[in-house]
Design an enzyme around this catalytic site. Structure first.
Site, PDB file in Angstrom:
ATOM      1  NE  ARG A 239      -1.715  10.354   9.219  1.00 16.70           N
ATOM      2  CZ  ARG A 239      -1.905  11.512   8.578  1.00 16.70           C
ATOM      3  NH1 ARG A 239      -3.099  11.836   8.111  1.00 16.70           N
ATOM      4  NH2 ARG A 239      -0.892  12.347   8.393  1.00 16.70           N
ATOM      5  CD  GLU A 268      -4.494   6.230   3.850  1.00 14.13           C
ATOM      6  OE1 GLU A 268      -5.216   6.720   4.716  1.00 14.13           O
ATOM      7  OE2 GLU A 268      -3.571   6.868   3.297  1.00 14.13           O
ATOM      8  CG  HIS A 286      -4.803  10.379   3.076  1.00 10.51           C
ATOM      9  ND1 HIS A 286      -4.133   9.589   3.975  1.00 10.51           N
ATOM     10  CD2 HIS A 286      -4.709  11.638   3.573  1.00 10.51           C
ATOM     11  CE1 HIS A 286      -3.656  10.324   4.953  1.00 10.51           C
ATOM     12  NE2 HIS A 286      -3.994  11.580   4.733  1.00 10.51           N
TER      13      HIS A 286
HETATM   14  C1  DGY Z   1      -1.897  15.541   6.761  1.00  8.36           C
HETATM   15  O1  DGY Z   1      -1.506  16.676   6.505  1.00  8.36           O
HETATM   16  O2  DGY Z   1      -1.638  14.961   7.816  1.00  8.36           O
HETATM   17  C2  DGY Z   1      -2.703  14.875   5.712  1.00  8.36           C
HETATM   18  O3  DGY Z   1      -3.265  13.709   6.134  1.00  8.36           O
HETATM   19  C3  DGY Z   1      -1.828  14.647   4.496  1.00  8.36           C
HETATM   20  O4  DGY Z   1      -2.596  14.814   3.380  1.00  8.36           O
END
Ligand code: DGY
Length: 329
Positions: A239, A268, A286
């Site tokens: 993240r 984002e 992402h």
């Molecule tokens: C997740 O599954 O947490 C990813 O970041 C979403 O694409």
């Protein structure tokens, strides 16, 4: 009364169709931004919701909502949920673990290799028509095979990255996690548990695979980057909030790091212009879990959780199983 389910973002039509076989579906296939108030208002008329990691379910959105019973996130990460608030309201939350593990690990490795071997940077040079002759030091990057990889966060995805590194690339794997893995797992992955400081100081490449929570904000900031080896690389597939992007931009501008690869960003879909200006950055929007097969599996698992909840009173991948007690209300 029929059961109404909201689908917050566009998803695969076949998954929408599966949901329509059981529920009245309020969908957002046009991908219209659901500005906070409208989102909260429409959710008040829904029994369930299918969200993505970009759809926030916090106290503000949930205020006054007495109807919602289940929130199925199409992501393994669920920092977009206020889990305590959902649990207090008796709303079951679910996520999509396992189905994306290998695909996300593949992408972690792709980013590591692109960054260490300067692939996007050299491709941009070539596409710009600047290639005139071969040179001995042309886009000379860092080794991947035989180098040291530090993994912060050794859950399912971290372990899948370690397996690739150890078995495929003969890398030394260091990791840091809340707790060490069993010795047998460590042996199978060729991975050694070390402190976070030691990991930063010894790794040629550092990969972040940690869950995000407010306490983890800027886990990698100025002090941590300063500890990283000169010329090393930072890769983030977890993240955006884990990395202080200005501290990263400072380090790249000073030439302290060899490069960085980010699939996730602090704000984002906006990207810090200082990072955009850096040649030594590899950036993807992402998409670490984005193979068609995996994204379909994630959408189907989120749909399964909604269907199982309302039809069977269970869920395949619950995050707060205590909330299952509301089934049948
Ligand atoms: C997740 O599954 O947490 C990813 O970041 C979403 O694409």
């Amino acid at each position: 009364m029929s059961i109404t389910v909201a689908v917050a973002r566009p998803i695969f039509p076949e998954v929408l169709e599966r949901l329509r076989q059981h529920f009245t579906v309020v969908d957002n296939q046009e991908g219209k931004p659901w500005e906070a108030q409208a989102w909260a208002a429409s959710l008040r008329h829904c029994d369930g919701v299918l969200t993505t990691m970009a759809d926030t379910l916090n106290a503000q959105v949930l205020a006054g909502n007495t109807r919602l019973k289940v929130a199925a996130n199409m992501a393994v990460g669920y920092n977009n949920f206020n889990l305590a608030e959902l649990t207090a309201l008796g709303v079951l939350a679910t996520n999509t673990p396992d189905v994306l593990t290998q695909t996300t690990a593949d992408m972690g490795f792709a980013l590591l290799m692109a960054c260490a071997r300067r692939i996007t940077e050299s491709e941009q040079y070539l596409r710009a028509g600047l290639w005139r002759a071969w040179r001995y030091d042309f886009f000379a990057g860092a080794e991947v095979h035989g180098s040291t990889l530090g993994i912060l966060g050794m859950g399912r995805i971290g372990q899948a990255v370690a397996r690739r590194a150890h078995h495929g690339f003969d890398m030394q794997v260091l990791y840091n996690n809340r707790s060490p893995l069993p010795a047998e797992t460590e042996r199978a992955l060729g991975a050694s548990f070390v402190s976070r400081h030691e990991l930063l100081e010894r790794s040629d490449h550092v990969m972040l695979v940690l869950p995000y929570s407010p306490e983890m904000h800027h886990t990698i900031g100025q002090a941590e980057i300063a500890r990283m080896k000169p010329g090393s690389h930072l890769i983030n597939i977890a993240r955006g909030g884990l990395v202080d992007e200005d501290a990263l931009a400072d380090a790249l501008e000073r030439g302290h790091l060899g490069g960085a690869a980010l699939d996730v960003f602090e704000n984002e879909p906006s990207v810090n212009p200082r990072l955009l200006a850096q040649q030594r950055m590899v950036m993807t929007p992402h998409t670490a879990s984005s193979s068609l097969k995996t994204r379909l599996a994630m959408a189907n698992l989120a749909a399964d959780n909604l269907i199982d909840y309302f039809l069977k009173g269970s869920a395949k991948t619950p995050l707060n199983a205590a909330a299952l007690k509301r089934v049948g209300e």
